[in-house]
Design an enzyme around this catalytic site. Structure first.
Site, PDB file in Angstrom:
ATOM      1  N   ARG A  17      35.196  12.297  49.607  1.00 25.35           N
ATOM      2  CA  ARG A  17      34.918  10.938  49.131  1.00 25.35           C
ATOM      3  C   ARG A  17      33.800  10.323  49.976  1.00 25.35           C
ATOM      4  NH1 ARG A  17      40.638  11.300  49.160  1.00 25.35           N
ATOM      5  NH2 ARG A  17      41.589  10.982  47.096  1.00 25.35           N
ATOM      6  N   LYS A  41      42.662   7.785  51.942  1.00 26.40           N
ATOM      7  CA  LYS A  41      43.251   7.080  50.803  1.00 26.40           C
ATOM      8  C   LYS A  41      44.746   7.352  50.686  1.00 26.40           C
ATOM      9  CE  LYS A  41      42.451   6.149  45.899  1.00 26.40           C
ATOM     10  NZ  LYS A  41      41.604   6.454  44.724  1.00 26.40           N
ATOM     11  N   ARG A  72      31.641  13.825  43.602  1.00 24.06           N
ATOM     12  CA  ARG A  72      33.008  14.340  43.776  1.00 24.06           C
ATOM     13  C   ARG A  72      33.575  14.806  42.435  1.00 24.06           C
ATOM     14  NH1 ARG A  72      37.791  13.891  46.922  1.00 24.06           N
ATOM     15  NH2 ARG A  72      39.579  12.980  45.835  1.00 24.06           N
ATOM     16  N   HIS A  81      44.306  15.507  46.371  1.00 19.23           N
ATOM     17  CA  HIS A  81      45.216  14.864  45.428  1.00 19.23           C
ATOM     18  C   HIS A  81      46.643  15.341  45.669  1.00 19.23           C
ATOM     19  CE1 HIS A  81      41.769  14.077  42.334  1.00 19.23           C
ATOM     20  NE2 HIS A  81      41.807  13.183  43.284  1.00 19.23           N
ATOM     21  N   TYR A 124      39.181  13.586  36.911  1.00 19.66           N
ATOM     22  CA  TYR A 124      38.050  14.223  37.571  1.00 19.66           C
ATOM     23  C   TYR A 124      37.479  15.423  36.825  1.00 19.66           C
ATOM     24  CZ  TYR A 124      38.592  11.381  41.740  1.00 19.66           C
ATOM     25  OH  TYR A 124      38.632  10.326  42.600  1.00 19.66           O
TER      26      TYR A 124
END
Length: 382
Positions: A208, A247, A327, A350, A360
């Site tokens: 990211r 995140k 990404r 993830h 994505y």
């Protein structure tokens, strides 16, 4: 002789200056012992008396009637000032912008006690015609929390915003993925620029943008351990988010570096040493891999602006692509090359495959290899 009202029944008197009947009643005391007096007024004695009864009834029922002149703007301003402690500064700025641009101009003048669910419904439906679904949800959330904040401070009896459904807004800007030809053109256009290593890592390991801007040289191993069959690697353990956390917990990961990433980072480190020497005493050493000419952290806006120029040099529309879509491209290129979806989800941090597949991955193909090896094969130099 006028009969004196009983204690607790409040009082009524005529205000000559305002030419109105004034009703007042004591509803409690402050911690300092000062009386808390609620007041209301009416053109007639009957009207003022009815308002007095309403205040007394609400007080006895445990309901706060709040000041009559307290507006939605007052509630929103109070929440922005006192209700967002501990929040990320970017979040606070975003909330303040939404409130200043959409809530206060449209509903701010409305008295909070008179705000109805119908008012909020009409407002939300109007916004849904102009704004994305995510923005509409954020607007509802901001107003809901502001009124809830006011309710907890006895400014209003109930929160009507919480009763309203959120309409579906306009479809937001869909994320896109670069094709292999476009990704190759972007890498070629970036080579030799200060942003080259940043773009290479974004495209070839799927980090990211907020993770790369927080990356330090301590978290990069460009050699590995050949004796133990450990390749060069990078530790994605931090980001520029509040508190420095990634995140999610699953986003903390160590990734093998493709050869092109190793080459780009070595060149980048040499350039950074030259920058440090040129900056002299102005250099601020934060140990960052990607920093300004004086060592300070990169700003997201500066990265985006520099990236747009590179996109233009690659022969693509300048404002059509954003850094975060590299990404997305990483996921799609790996998927197209046959890497299992489960492996891709782990590489991008993830917690499961649902987000990877739904948001994505733009190209679907069956299964085979893994991260760094696949990227070395995809972007093989002649």
């Amino acid at each position: 002789m006028t009969e004196r009202r009983s204690r607790g029944d409040g009082g009524l008197h005529w205000d000559e200056k305002r030419q109105r009947w004034i009703a007042s009643v004591t509803v409690g005391y402050t911690p300092a012992g000062k009386r808390i007096v609620k007041k209301a007024s009416g053109k007639t004695k009957t009207e003022a008396k009815a308002k007095l009864k309403e205040i007394i009834r609400d007080h006895e029922d445990g309901l706060a009637s709040g000041p009559a002149n307290y507006t939605v703007a007052d509630a929103v301003t109070s929440w922005l000032t006192y209700g967002l402690h501990g929040r990320n500064q970017n979040t606070v700025t975003n909330y303040r912008t939404l409130c200043d641009k959409h809530i206060i101009p449209d509903l701010g003048a409305r008295k909070l006690r008179e705000l109805s669910a119908e008012d909020v419904d009409r407002w939300l439906v109007g916004k849904a015609k102009l704004l994305s679904a995510r923005t509409v949800r954020l607007l509802h959330s901001c107003l809901n929390r502001a009124v809830k904040f006011a309710q907890a401070r006895d400014k209003v009896k109930r929160n009507v915003v919480g009763l309203c459904e959120i309409p579906e807004g306009k479809e937001g800007r869909p994320s896109k993925s670069l094709t292999l030809d476009q990704a190759t053109a972007l890498l070629n256009a970036t080579e030799g620029t200060r942003l080259y290593a940043y773009v290479v890592l974004s495209l070839l390991i799927g980090a990211r943008t907020e993770e790369l801007r927080a990356l330090t040289w301590k978290e990069v191993d460009l050699v590995g351990d050949p004796d133990k069959d450990i390749p060069p690697w990078i530790a994605v353990w931090r980001s520029v988010r509040e508190g420095g956390d990634t995140k999610t917990k699953r986003s903390r990961r160590s990734l093998a570096l493709p050869k092109r990433c190793v080459e780009a980072l070595k060149t980048h480190r040499q350039q950074q040493r030259k920058d440090k020497k040129a900056a002299g005493d102005k250099w601020q050493d934060h140990g960052l891999v990607f920093a300004s000419l004086v060592g300070t952290p990169l700003d997201a806006h500066n990265v985006r602006r520099a990236f747009r120029e590179i996109v233009k040099d690659a022969g693509m529309p300048k404002y059509y692509w954003t850094p975060r879509e590299m990404r997305h491209s990483f996921v799609s290129l790996l998927s197209d090359s046959g890497v299992p979806l489960e492996d891709i989800a782990r590489l991008v941090g993830h917690s499961g495959t649902a987000v990877t597949e739904a948001v994505y991955r733009k190209q679907i193909r069956p299964v085979l290899l893994s991260g760094a090896e696949a990227m070395d094969r995809i972007f093989t130099r002649d």
